[in-house]
Design a protein around this motif. Structure first.
Motif, PDB file in Angstrom:
ATOM      1  N   ARG A  47       0.834  -1.201   0.000  1.00 44.96           N
ATOM      2  CA  ARG A  47       0.000   0.000   0.000  1.00 44.96           C
ATOM      3  C   ARG A  47       0.876   1.261   0.000  1.00 44.96           C
ATOM      4  NH1 ARG A  47      -3.276  -1.315   4.468  1.00 44.96           N
ATOM      5  NH2 ARG A  47      -3.967  -3.116   3.269  1.00 44.96           N
ATOM      6  N   LYS A  48       2.014   1.182   0.710  1.00 35.58           N
ATOM      7  CA  LYS A  48       2.919   2.340   0.766  1.00 35.58           C
ATOM      8  C   LYS A  48       3.467   2.707  -0.609  1.00 35.58           C
ATOM      9  CE  LYS A  48       4.691   1.307   5.401  1.00 35.58           C
ATOM     10  NZ  LYS A  48       5.891   0.809   6.126  1.00 35.58           N
ATOM     11  N   ILE A  49       3.620   1.704  -1.479  1.00 36.17           N
ATOM     12  CA  ILE A  49       4.116   1.988  -2.837  1.00 36.17           C
ATOM     13  C   ILE A  49       3.151   2.922  -3.557  1.00 36.17           C
ATOM     14  CG2 ILE A  49       4.562   1.012  -5.125  1.00 36.17           C
ATOM     15  CD1 ILE A  49       5.516  -1.544  -3.864  1.00 36.17           C
ATOM     16  N   PHE A  50       1.852   2.589  -3.482  1.00 36.07           N
ATOM     17  CA  PHE A  50       0.845   3.394  -4.185  1.00 36.07           C
ATOM     18  C   PHE A  50       0.847   4.816  -3.642  1.00 36.07           C
ATOM     19  CE2 PHE A  50      -0.476  -0.901  -5.067  1.00 36.07           C
ATOM     20  CZ  PHE A  50      -0.965  -0.826  -6.364  1.00 36.07           C
ATOM     21  N   LYS A  51       1.025   4.921  -2.320  1.00 37.50           N
ATOM     22  CA  LYS A  51       1.005   6.230  -1.695  1.00 37.50           C
ATOM     23  C   LYS A  51       2.223   7.054  -2.122  1.00 37.50           C
ATOM     24  CE  LYS A  51      -0.002   8.360   2.665  1.00 37.50           C
ATOM     25  NZ  LYS A  51       0.668   8.414   3.980  1.00 37.50           N
ATOM     26  N   ALA A  52       3.390   6.446  -2.043  1.00 30.52           N
ATOM     27  CA  ALA A  52       4.619   7.183  -2.390  1.00 30.52           C
ATOM     28  C   ALA A  52       4.612   7.628  -3.854  1.00 30.52           C
ATOM     29  CB  ALA A  52       5.844   6.315  -2.113  1.00 30.52           C
ATOM     30  N   LYS A  53       4.111   6.778  -4.727  1.00 26.91           N
ATOM     31  CA  LYS A  53       4.111   7.099  -6.161  1.00 26.91           C
ATOM     32  C   LYS A  53       2.909   7.925  -6.587  1.00 26.91           C
ATOM     33  CE  LYS A  53       4.716   4.260  -9.501  1.00 26.91           C
ATOM     34  NZ  LYS A  53       5.698   4.433 -10.556  1.00 26.91           N
ATOM     35  N   GLN A  54       1.935   8.029  -5.683  1.00 24.61           N
ATOM     36  CA  GLN A  54       0.631   8.621  -6.035  1.00 24.61           C
ATOM     37  C   GLN A  54       0.041   7.880  -7.236  1.00 24.61           C
ATOM     38  OE1 GLN A  54       2.492  12.516  -6.124  1.00 24.61           O
ATOM     39  NE2 GLN A  54       1.043  13.196  -4.558  1.00 24.61           N
ATOM     40  N   ARG A  55       0.110   6.577  -7.119  1.00 25.94           N
ATOM     41  CA  ARG A  55      -0.326   5.715  -8.213  1.00 25.94           C
ATOM     42  C   ARG A  55      -1.745   5.261  -7.933  1.00 25.94           C
ATOM     43  NH1 ARG A  55       3.031   1.768 -11.339  1.00 25.94           N
ATOM     44  NH2 ARG A  55       1.886  -0.139 -11.766  1.00 25.94           N
ATOM     45  N   PRO A  56      -2.635   5.304  -8.936  1.00 23.51           N
ATOM     46  CA  PRO A  56      -3.996   4.829  -8.693  1.00 23.51           C
ATOM     47  C   PRO A  56      -4.012   3.335  -8.369  1.00 23.51           C
ATOM     48  CG  PRO A  56      -3.683   5.434 -11.007  1.00 23.51           C
ATOM     49  CD  PRO A  56      -2.431   5.810 -10.286  1.00 23.51           C
ATOM     50  N   ARG A  57      -4.911   2.960  -7.502  1.00 25.04           N
ATOM     51  CA  ARG A  57      -4.962   1.578  -7.034  1.00 25.04           C
ATOM     52  C   ARG A  57      -5.344   0.576  -8.121  1.00 25.04           C
ATOM     53  NH1 ARG A  57      -5.844   0.766  -1.395  1.00 25.04           N
ATOM     54  NH2 ARG A  57      -4.399   2.158  -0.328  1.00 25.04           N
ATOM     55  N   ASN A  58      -5.858   1.070  -9.249  1.00 25.34           N
ATOM     56  CA  ASN A  58      -6.247   0.130 -10.308  1.00 25.34           C
ATOM     57  C   ASN A  58      -5.098  -0.180 -11.263  1.00 25.34           C
ATOM     58  OD1 ASN A  58      -6.025   2.430 -11.814  1.00 25.34           O
ATOM     59  ND2 ASN A  58      -8.083   2.372 -12.670  1.00 25.34           N
ATOM     60  N   ASP A  59      -3.887   0.221 -10.907  1.00 26.29           N
ATOM     61  CA  ASP A  59      -2.724  -0.060 -11.750  1.00 26.29           C
ATOM     62  C   ASP A  59      -1.830  -1.066 -11.016  1.00 26.29           C
ATOM     63  OD1 ASP A  59      -0.796  -0.009 -13.661  1.00 26.29           O
ATOM     64  OD2 ASP A  59      -0.311   2.119 -13.471  1.00 26.29           O
ATOM     65  N   PRO A  60      -1.931  -2.358 -11.387  1.00 28.44           N
ATOM     66  CA  PRO A  60      -1.276  -3.409 -10.597  1.00 28.44           C
ATOM     67  C   PRO A  60       0.250  -3.373 -10.668  1.00 28.44           C
ATOM     68  CG  PRO A  60      -2.263  -4.321 -12.592  1.00 28.44           C
ATOM     69  CD  PRO A  60      -2.686  -2.886 -12.526  1.00 28.44           C
ATOM     70  N   LEU A  61       0.888  -4.077  -9.717  1.00 26.69           N
ATOM     71  CA  LEU A  61       2.347  -4.044  -9.577  1.00 26.69           C
ATOM     72  C   LEU A  61       2.996  -5.284 -10.193  1.00 26.69           C
ATOM     73  CD1 LEU A  61       2.450  -3.055  -5.786  1.00 26.69           C
ATOM     74  CD2 LEU A  61       2.456  -1.524  -7.782  1.00 26.69           C
TER      75      LEU A  61
END
Ligand code: TXA
Ligand code: MG
Length: 325
Positions: A47-61
């Motif tokens: 979850r921290k990755i999405f926050k740090a990158k400001q990446r939308p949650r619908n873009d998988p890793l």
């Protein structure tokens, strides 16, 4: 928070592997671009990755592993997937396959498939070995900005939002991995072109590989949500052109493919000495970032007319960088 940059000594890697196991983020070098890594089995770390990158949650890793053995614990491999993994791993090929239950939902954005690759970079491999957990890692840039190919690029973009960056030197390849969807082994599809091209994949798989990275269909949007947005983009408006006019105004940054013969003006940048595709790929993001920071009104980039696998990947990135928001 302020990021600290670490040399990849064994001592530092041991410390950073422990940090990863504790749920911290670590930016890591790979042969393609730098990644922002977290323990892929720890959903709050991811979850921290999405926050740090400001990446939308619908873009998988993408999940990084040492090799096939570790990958098979995370995804359902079919014979075709095993075949390409054996041929191209470790290396710049990401496979999309049905996920196993141990993969947290956040990694796949709730989907039933997971993207996996085994990176070739020695530092990434050492860290994976010491950490003994798979690492979820998207490119270590703010969402939709140019991917980082040096540790300083990571600090520049995310330095205030993460604590650890490993400096493994400049990335050798410079464009992100090829993403191959083998969920249906009878219908292999490239979702994102990279340095491993369609024909190389076809040769190993023995059946037709379709390229759907440019597809605008609803299905494609669901398959690789990050692929359709404007991506890899500088903040300065960017335009591609066939005919470069090097005498344009000083407020325009000009990026040409090969070093000009005559002495260049300060607003002219080049991507390679002699036009080699490998060199263009390796330098592309660094030069784009540099031009973006130079305060130009516009950046004009010479179109790459070459055909073929790596040229296709470079053109794909350039087109996305030029796409209007
Ligand atoms: O070379 C690379 O692949 C680099 C290095 C760090 O490994 N990583 C990278 O990650 O480029 P990222 O997150 O910037 O791009 C991953 C792309 C996204 O466009 C995402 O939509 C797609 O992979 N992706 C991830 N999981 C997927 C899945 N299950 N199905 C389809 N596409 C997926
Ligand atoms: Mg990315």
């Amino acid at each position: 928070m302020k990021a600290k940059t670490y040399k990849p000594t064994l001592r530092n890697l041991r410390y950073l592997a422990a940090e990863l196991r504790k749920g911290e983020l670590v930016a890591i070098p790979t042969e393609t671009v730098y990644g922002l890594a977290a323990n892929a089995l720890d959903s709050s770390a991811c979850r921290k990755i999405f926050k740090a990158k400001q990446r939308p949650r619908n873009d998988p890793l993408i999940v990084h592993v040492l090799g096939l053995e570790q990958a098979e614990q995370l995804a359902d491999f079919n014979p075709a997937a095993r075949k390409v993994a054996k041929k191209f791993w470790p290396g710049p090929l990401t496979l999309v396959l049905p996920r196993k239950a141990c993969i947290p939902r956040i990694v796949t954005s709730g989907g039933d498939t997971v993207a996996i690759r085994a990176p070739l970079h020695e530092v990434a491999r050492k860290l994976l070995k010491i950490a003994r957990v798979p690492l979820a890692a998207p490119s270590a840039n703010s969402f939709s900005y140019i991917s980082p190919t040096e540790a300083a690029h990571v600090t520049d973009g995310l330095g205030a939002r993460i604590r650890h960056v490993i400096d493994g030197g400049p990335c050798v390849l410079g464009v992100e991995s090829t993403i191959l969807d083998l969920t249906d082994p009878n219908n292999p599809r490239v979702l994102r072109p990279g340095s491993i091209g369609v024909s190389a994949l076809q040769k190993v798989l023995g059946n037709e590989v379709r390229e759907t990275s440019g597809a605008k269909s609803q299905r494609a949007r669901q398959v690789a949500p990050g692929m359709l947005a404007k991506h890899y983009s500088p903040r300065t408006p960017l335009r591609l052109t066939n005919a470069i006019n090097t005498r344009v105004k000083e407020d325009t940054g000009i990026i040409v493919l090969r070093r000009p013969r005559s002495l260049a003006a300060p607003n002219i940048f080049w991507l390679s000495e002699r036009g080699s595709l490998e060199e263009i790929a390796r330098n592309l993001y660094r030069v784009l970032r540099h031009a973006d920071k130079s305060g130009f009104k516009e950046i004009v980039v010479e179109k790459l007319l070459a055909e073929g696998e790596l040229a296709g990947a470079i053109n794909d990135r350039l087109k996305r960088a030029a796409a209007k928001r």
